[in-house]
Design a protein around this motif. Sequence first.
Motif, PDB file in Angstrom:
ATOM      1  N   LYS A  13      -1.769  20.360 -56.734  1.00  0.00           N
ATOM      2  CA  LYS A  13      -2.250  20.089 -58.091  1.00  0.00           C
ATOM      3  C   LYS A  13      -3.318  21.073 -58.565  1.00  0.00           C
ATOM      4  CE  LYS A  13      -1.241  15.207 -57.598  1.00  0.00           C
ATOM      5  NZ  LYS A  13      -1.785  13.854 -57.612  1.00  0.00           N
ATOM      6  N   GLY A  14      -2.920  22.318 -58.724  1.00  0.00           N
ATOM      7  CA  GLY A  14      -3.864  23.299 -59.245  1.00  0.00           C
ATOM      8  C   GLY A  14      -4.128  24.434 -58.286  1.00  0.00           C
ATOM      9  N   VAL A  15      -3.714  24.309 -57.021  1.00  0.00           N
ATOM     10  CA  VAL A  15      -3.911  25.383 -56.054  1.00  0.00           C
ATOM     11  C   VAL A  15      -2.589  26.097 -55.860  1.00  0.00           C
ATOM     12  CG1 VAL A  15      -4.552  25.941 -53.696  1.00  0.00           C
ATOM     13  CG2 VAL A  15      -5.686  24.064 -54.885  1.00  0.00           C
ATOM     14  N   GLU A  16      -2.565  27.389 -56.100  1.00  0.00           N
ATOM     15  CA  GLU A  16      -1.351  28.148 -55.920  1.00  0.00           C
ATOM     16  C   GLU A  16      -1.306  28.688 -54.509  1.00  0.00           C
ATOM     17  OE1 GLU A  16      -1.156  31.176 -58.798  1.00  0.00           O
ATOM     18  OE2 GLU A  16      -1.133  29.821 -60.508  1.00  0.00           O
ATOM     19  N   SER A  17      -0.195  28.340 -53.759  1.00  0.00           N
ATOM     20  CA  SER A  17      -0.092  28.806 -52.385  1.00  0.00           C
ATOM     21  C   SER A  17       0.092  30.315 -52.329  1.00  0.00           C
ATOM     22  CB  SER A  17       1.083  28.112 -51.695  1.00  0.00           C
ATOM     23  OG  SER A  17       2.306  28.418 -52.350  1.00  0.00           O
ATOM     24  N   SER A  18       0.596  30.898 -53.432  1.00  0.00           N
ATOM     25  CA  SER A  18       0.808  32.336 -53.444  1.00  0.00           C
ATOM     26  C   SER A  18      -0.494  33.105 -53.575  1.00  0.00           C
ATOM     27  CB  SER A  18       1.740  32.707 -54.607  1.00  0.00           C
ATOM     28  OG  SER A  18       1.176  32.299 -55.836  1.00  0.00           O
ATOM     29  N   GLY A  19      -1.566  32.448 -53.906  1.00  0.00           N
ATOM     30  CA  GLY A  19      -2.843  33.139 -54.026  1.00  0.00           C
ATOM     31  C   GLY A  19      -3.981  32.196 -54.336  1.00  0.00           C
ATOM     32  N   ILE A  20      -4.810  31.926 -53.347  1.00  0.00           N
ATOM     33  CA  ILE A  20      -5.984  31.088 -53.564  1.00  0.00           C
ATOM     34  C   ILE A  20      -6.924  31.804 -54.530  1.00  0.00           C
ATOM     35  CG2 ILE A  20      -7.960  30.005 -52.425  1.00  0.00           C
ATOM     36  CD1 ILE A  20      -5.349  28.754 -51.658  1.00  0.00           C
ATOM     37  N   LEU A  21      -7.565  31.052 -55.398  1.00  0.00           N
ATOM     38  CA  LEU A  21      -8.522  31.638 -56.329  1.00  0.00           C
ATOM     39  C   LEU A  21      -9.704  32.235 -55.560  1.00  0.00           C
ATOM     40  CD1 LEU A  21      -8.500  28.737 -58.942  1.00  0.00           C
ATOM     41  CD2 LEU A  21      -7.251  30.898 -59.075  1.00  0.00           C
ATOM     42  N   LYS A  22     -10.403  33.169 -56.192  1.00  0.00           N
ATOM     43  CA  LYS A  22     -11.521  33.867 -55.545  1.00  0.00           C
ATOM     44  C   LYS A  22     -12.840  33.493 -56.230  1.00  0.00           C
ATOM     45  CE  LYS A  22      -8.390  36.302 -53.266  1.00  0.00           C
ATOM     46  NZ  LYS A  22      -8.132  36.135 -51.823  1.00  0.00           N
ATOM     47  N   ILE A  23     -13.906  33.499 -55.449  1.00  0.00           N
ATOM     48  CA  ILE A  23     -15.231  33.235 -55.998  1.00  0.00           C
ATOM     49  C   ILE A  23     -16.264  34.010 -55.182  1.00  0.00           C
ATOM     50  CG2 ILE A  23     -15.632  31.189 -54.559  1.00  0.00           C
ATOM     51  CD1 ILE A  23     -17.083  29.940 -56.960  1.00  0.00           C
ATOM     52  N   SER A  32      -1.826  11.276 -52.815  1.00  0.00           N
ATOM     53  CA  SER A  32      -1.487  11.039 -54.219  1.00  0.00           C
ATOM     54  C   SER A  32      -2.212   9.853 -54.844  1.00  0.00           C
ATOM     55  CB  SER A  32       0.027  10.846 -54.353  1.00  0.00           C
ATOM     56  OG  SER A  32       0.454   9.738 -53.573  1.00  0.00           O
ATOM     57  N   ASP A  33      -2.432   8.772 -54.076  1.00  0.00           N
ATOM     58  CA  ASP A  33      -3.052   7.592 -54.672  1.00  0.00           C
ATOM     59  C   ASP A  33      -4.578   7.619 -54.622  1.00  0.00           C
ATOM     60  OD1 ASP A  33      -2.970   7.431 -51.936  1.00  0.00           O
ATOM     61  OD2 ASP A  33      -2.788   5.249 -51.876  1.00  0.00           O
ATOM     62  N   ILE A  34      -5.130   8.710 -54.107  1.00  0.00           N
ATOM     63  CA  ILE A  34      -6.588   8.840 -54.000  1.00  0.00           C
ATOM     64  C   ILE A  34      -7.107  10.058 -54.749  1.00  0.00           C
ATOM     65  CG2 ILE A  34      -8.514   9.215 -52.397  1.00  0.00           C
ATOM     66  CD1 ILE A  34      -6.872   7.685 -50.298  1.00  0.00           C
ATOM     67  N   VAL A  35      -6.444  11.191 -54.552  1.00  0.00           N
ATOM     68  CA  VAL A  35      -6.910  12.473 -55.101  1.00  0.00           C
ATOM     69  C   VAL A  35      -6.254  12.753 -56.445  1.00  0.00           C
ATOM     70  CG1 VAL A  35      -6.943  14.968 -54.736  1.00  0.00           C
ATOM     71  CG2 VAL A  35      -7.399  13.413 -52.823  1.00  0.00           C
ATOM     72  N   GLY A  36      -7.069  13.128 -57.417  1.00  0.00           N
ATOM     73  CA  GLY A  36      -6.546  13.458 -58.732  1.00  0.00           C
ATOM     74  C   GLY A  36      -6.229  14.930 -58.886  1.00  0.00           C
ATOM     75  N   ASP A  37      -7.139  15.783 -58.420  1.00  0.00           N
ATOM     76  CA  ASP A  37      -6.961  17.226 -58.607  1.00  0.00           C
ATOM     77  C   ASP A  37      -7.717  17.970 -57.511  1.00  0.00           C
ATOM     78  OD1 ASP A  37      -6.036  19.536 -60.175  1.00  0.00           O
ATOM     79  OD2 ASP A  37      -8.159  19.858 -60.538  1.00  0.00           O
ATOM     80  N   ILE A  38      -7.178  19.110 -57.100  1.00  0.00           N
ATOM     81  CA  ILE A  38      -7.828  19.953 -56.086  1.00  0.00           C
ATOM     82  C   ILE A  38      -7.801  21.399 -56.557  1.00  0.00           C
ATOM     83  CG2 ILE A  38      -7.832  20.748 -53.697  1.00  0.00           C
ATOM     84  CD1 ILE A  38      -6.324  18.289 -52.893  1.00  0.00           C
ATOM     85  N   LYS A  39      -8.927  22.065 -56.408  1.00  0.00           N
ATOM     86  CA  LYS A  39      -8.987  23.508 -56.649  1.00  0.00           C
ATOM     87  C   LYS A  39      -9.633  24.154 -55.430  1.00  0.00           C
ATOM     88  CE  LYS A  39      -9.101  23.756 -61.705  1.00  0.00           C
ATOM     89  NZ  LYS A  39      -8.830  22.337 -61.980  1.00  0.00           N
ATOM     90  N   CYS A  40      -9.053  25.254 -54.998  1.00  0.00           N
ATOM     91  CA  CYS A  40      -9.540  25.923 -53.784  1.00  0.00           C
ATOM     92  C   CYS A  40      -9.860  27.385 -54.094  1.00  0.00           C
ATOM     93  CB  CYS A  40      -8.488  25.834 -52.682  1.00  0.00           C
ATOM     94  SG  CYS A  40      -9.024  26.549 -51.117  1.00  0.00           S
ATOM     95  N   TYR A  41     -11.022  27.843 -53.630  1.00  0.00           N
ATOM     96  CA  TYR A  41     -11.477  29.212 -53.863  1.00  0.00           C
ATOM     97  C   TYR A  41     -11.869  29.851 -52.523  1.00  0.00           C
ATOM     98  CZ  TYR A  41     -12.342  27.097 -58.473  1.00  0.00           C
ATOM     99  OH  TYR A  41     -12.236  26.409 -59.652  1.00  0.00           O
ATOM    100  N   GLU A  42     -11.360  31.044 -52.286  1.00  0.00           N
ATOM    101  CA  GLU A  42     -11.849  31.795 -51.128  1.00  0.00           C
ATOM    102  C   GLU A  42     -13.174  32.453 -51.501  1.00  0.00           C
ATOM    103  OE1 GLU A  42     -10.747  35.535 -48.162  1.00  0.00           O
ATOM    104  OE2 GLU A  42      -9.278  34.859 -49.653  1.00  0.00           O
ATOM    105  N   ILE A  43     -14.175  32.286 -50.669  1.00  0.00           N
ATOM    106  CA  ILE A  43     -15.504  32.827 -50.942  1.00  0.00           C
ATOM    107  C   ILE A  43     -15.561  34.283 -50.480  1.00  0.00           C
ATOM    108  CG2 ILE A  43     -17.968  32.608 -50.443  1.00  0.00           C
ATOM    109  CD1 ILE A  43     -17.480  29.619 -49.999  1.00  0.00           C
ATOM    110  N   LEU A  44     -15.952  35.162 -51.392  1.00  0.00           N
ATOM    111  CA  LEU A  44     -16.013  36.597 -51.105  1.00  0.00           C
ATOM    112  C   LEU A  44     -17.459  37.051 -50.995  1.00  0.00           C
ATOM    113  CD1 LEU A  44     -13.305  37.908 -53.604  1.00  0.00           C
ATOM    114  CD2 LEU A  44     -13.005  37.201 -51.222  1.00  0.00           C
ATOM    115  N   TYR A  45     -17.683  37.981 -50.073  1.00  0.00           N
ATOM    116  CA  TYR A  45     -19.028  38.559 -49.915  1.00  0.00           C
ATOM    117  C   TYR A  45     -18.885  40.010 -49.494  1.00  0.00           C
ATOM    118  CZ  TYR A  45     -23.514  39.806 -47.860  1.00  0.00           C
ATOM    119  OH  TYR A  45     -24.680  40.466 -47.540  1.00  0.00           O
TER     120      TYR A  45
END
Length: 316
Positions: A142-152, A245-258
């Motif tokens: 629900k919002g996380v693309e397996s083809s590419g985790i978002l970056k932060i 599904s009955d607990i989590v509404g949305d998930i977003k995942c970011y790989e932390i860059l440094y």
Amino acid sequence: MDVGELEKVFVDEAIDMVQMYESSVMSLEKNPSNSDAINSAFRAVHTLKGGASSMGYNNFAKVSHYIEDLMDLVRSNKINLTQDVFDILFDGAKVLKNGLNRILNSSDLDMSEVEEFYYKVKDFVSSSADVLEKEKTSDVSKGVESSGILKIDLESLKTSNEVINEVIEFISKGKKVYLIDISFKEDSPLKEVGVLQVVSILKDSSQILDSNPPLEEIYSKFYTKASFIVLSEDVDKTITRVNISDIVGDIKCYEILYQEKEKSEEVKEVEVGEVKTSILRIESSKVDSLMNVVGELVVNRSSINESIFYLEEFIS
């Protein structure tokens, strides 16, 4: 409390948990859409796994873990509750009962029985691999693309210096650290317990470095949103496990860059031809303070010299 008493406490609780698990699976067989029964069965084997691990009954813990993984797939709607699934779940109850009997007779669970059950679970999940892979390559979690985790960037995180240094250390060693934002459903009938289950899964499948709100607050109060900084070797698997599904509404995942800076902001080298020098940046207030001290030293030195001059005149 000695070891014998601890074992008795574990066995008493384990008997209750196995009964709860088996009763929940029987309820599910009658009504596969019974989410309460699914959560109850999961909680039972999760409790069993933790208790068995703490007591050193590793084979017993393994069986509980295999069932827990299968229940995770059921809870996240990755597999349907077919008769094959129920056969495995009931087999798990049988293995757990045998394990308790062996513990009561001061013997460990038969490893061959554990392996046989493991391969039943493994073969079933493998046979469903095509379905799981299709879901993984679509809009999973629900919002996380397996083809590419978002970056932060690490600098944009709101956390303590201690956690930042810890993240830097892990990234410098080639490990990956992620920020996972999770929202929880307020209308979930077991929302408080559900949040604790998500945290438990996160702790089991990754290392939580920090959270907002802090874990101690999450344990005592329901929050609709929470963020977790985690060290994970397989974040896709972590996300899949917590996406209930009955607990989590949305998930977003970011790989932390440094990215480490080449030069410190305090000291920068300046090259002119072959001449290399250093510029030291100091706050103006510190320079003013230093100049005042130097001025006072000059005045005091003059006073001392004058006193010495008059003293010499007096002596002579």
